[in-house]
Design a protein around this motif. Structure first.
Motif, PDB file in Angstrom:
ATOM      1  N   ALA A 164       0.828  -1.204   0.000  1.00 27.53           N
ATOM      2  CA  ALA A 164       0.000   0.000   0.000  1.00 27.53           C
ATOM      3  C   ALA A 164       0.872   1.267   0.000  1.00 27.53           C
ATOM      4  CB  ALA A 164      -0.945  -0.001   1.205  1.00 27.53           C
ATOM      5  N   ILE A 165       1.932   1.258   0.789  1.00 26.85           N
ATOM      6  CA  ILE A 165       2.816   2.420   0.829  1.00 26.85           C
ATOM      7  C   ILE A 165       3.528   2.585  -0.505  1.00 26.85           C
ATOM      8  CG2 ILE A 165       4.844   3.458   1.942  1.00 26.85           C
ATOM      9  CD1 ILE A 165       3.820   2.144   4.578  1.00 26.85           C
ATOM     10  N   SER A 166       3.963   1.484  -1.102  1.00 24.65           N
ATOM     11  CA  SER A 166       4.579   1.571  -2.432  1.00 24.65           C
ATOM     12  C   SER A 166       3.599   2.172  -3.438  1.00 24.65           C
ATOM     13  CB  SER A 166       5.042   0.189  -2.902  1.00 24.65           C
ATOM     14  OG  SER A 166       6.112  -0.264  -2.114  1.00 24.65           O
ATOM     15  N   ALA A 167       2.328   1.778  -3.340  1.00 30.12           N
ATOM     16  CA  ALA A 167       1.301   2.323  -4.237  1.00 30.12           C
ATOM     17  C   ALA A 167       1.077   3.818  -3.978  1.00 30.12           C
ATOM     18  CB  ALA A 167       0.005   1.548  -4.079  1.00 30.12           C
ATOM     19  N   GLU A 168       1.098   4.219  -2.715  1.00 30.94           N
ATOM     20  CA  GLU A 168       0.951   5.639  -2.376  1.00 30.94           C
ATOM     21  C   GLU A 168       2.093   6.453  -2.981  1.00 30.94           C
ATOM     22  OE1 GLU A 168       0.907   5.695   1.904  1.00 30.94           O
ATOM     23  OE2 GLU A 168      -0.915   4.476   1.998  1.00 30.94           O
ATOM     24  N   ILE A 169       3.295   5.923  -2.888  1.00 34.36           N
ATOM     25  CA  ILE A 169       4.467   6.601  -3.458  1.00 34.36           C
ATOM     26  C   ILE A 169       4.310   6.718  -4.965  1.00 34.36           C
ATOM     27  CG2 ILE A 169       6.960   6.413  -3.863  1.00 34.36           C
ATOM     28  CD1 ILE A 169       7.092   4.996  -1.059  1.00 34.36           C
ATOM     29  N   LYS A 170       3.900   5.641  -5.604  1.00 35.33           N
ATOM     30  CA  LYS A 170       3.714   5.642  -7.059  1.00 35.33           C
ATOM     31  C   LYS A 170       2.673   6.681  -7.472  1.00 35.33           C
ATOM     32  CE  LYS A 170       3.869   3.852 -11.272  1.00 35.33           C
ATOM     33  NZ  LYS A 170       4.992   4.052 -12.160  1.00 35.33           N
ATOM     34  N   ARG A 209       6.765   7.407  -9.342  1.00 37.21           N
ATOM     35  CA  ARG A 209       7.991   6.614  -9.264  1.00 37.21           C
ATOM     36  C   ARG A 209       7.693   5.302  -8.562  1.00 37.21           C
ATOM     37  NH1 ARG A 209      12.347   9.506  -6.143  1.00 37.21           N
ATOM     38  NH2 ARG A 209      13.634   7.852  -6.998  1.00 37.21           N
ATOM     39  N   THR A 210       8.294   4.245  -9.049  1.00 38.51           N
ATOM     40  CA  THR A 210       8.166   2.942  -8.398  1.00 38.51           C
ATOM     41  C   THR A 210       9.364   2.762  -7.473  1.00 38.51           C
ATOM     42  OG1 THR A 210       7.032   2.040 -10.323  1.00 38.51           O
ATOM     43  CG2 THR A 210       7.989   0.458  -8.765  1.00 38.51           C
TER      44      THR A 210
END
Length: 191
Positions: A130-136, A141-142
């Motif tokens: 979820a945090i990776s998706a928020e960053i994206k 950026r991935t």
């Protein structure tokens, strides 16, 4: 910490496996990756000739850019998704995400930990995703969780008190740092 291993609904054997895995991953990262703490140990070994001072120098390298474990734990467990998103849109870099050397994948030293979390701690895996998706979404950026994020997750699961997560960083790196210390001392005497 041993008492904490016996608490919660997670079996002691599962926590022991988690601890073994985080130690293994830190040891692999220390042994095979270029990183600030290893460099600091080597420099202090040549300059001071004292192993304790070299270890302190290695630990002193922990911070915003290298091993922000406590900050990553706060980002994962203390901030809501809304808080993180607002901070991201203001230019915040989420501690525990991204790697200076591995831009398109997770650091290979941490693949075992990623698999363990996915297989045995699905709630934690979903949190990281979820945090990776928020960053994206906020930055286009991935970025992948790094050592600090996985260590923060392990600290949370193991019940390690906030602020002392660095013990999970220090213990597995000591043997590697001892090797670096010895090599630097020999090189310093001969160079």
């Amino acid at each position: 910490m041993i008492i904490e291993l016996c608490k919660s609904g997670i079996p002691v054997a599962a926590k022991y496996r988690l601890l073994q895995t985080v130690f293994y991953c830190h040891e692999q990262a220390a042994r095979h990756n270029q990183n600030a703490s290893n460099e600091m140990v080597g420099i202090a070994a040549v300059c001071s000739g004292d192993f304790t001072k070299s270890v302190i120098a290695g630990l002193s390298a922990l911070g915003d850019a290298h091993g922000p474990i406590t900050a990553a734990r706060q980002a994962i467990y203390c901030f809501s998704a809304e808080d993180r998103k607002a901070k991201l849109y203001d230019g915040w870099k989420v501690p525990g995400w991204g790697n200076s050397f591995y831009k398109t994948s997770i650091d290979p030293a941490w693949e075992r930990m990623e698999e363990l979390v996915a297989d045995f701690y699905p709630v934690e895996a979903q949190r990281l995703e979820a945090i990776s998706a928020e960053i994206k979404q906020a930055t286009n950026r991935t970025l992948y969780p790094n050592a600090a994020a996985f260590t923060a997750v392990a600290a949370e699961i193991l019940g390690i008190p906030a602020g002392v997560e660095a013990v999970l960083f220090l213990i597995p790196r000591l043997p590697v740092w001892a090797e670096i210390y010895d090599q630097a001392r020999k090189k310093g005497k001969n160079g």
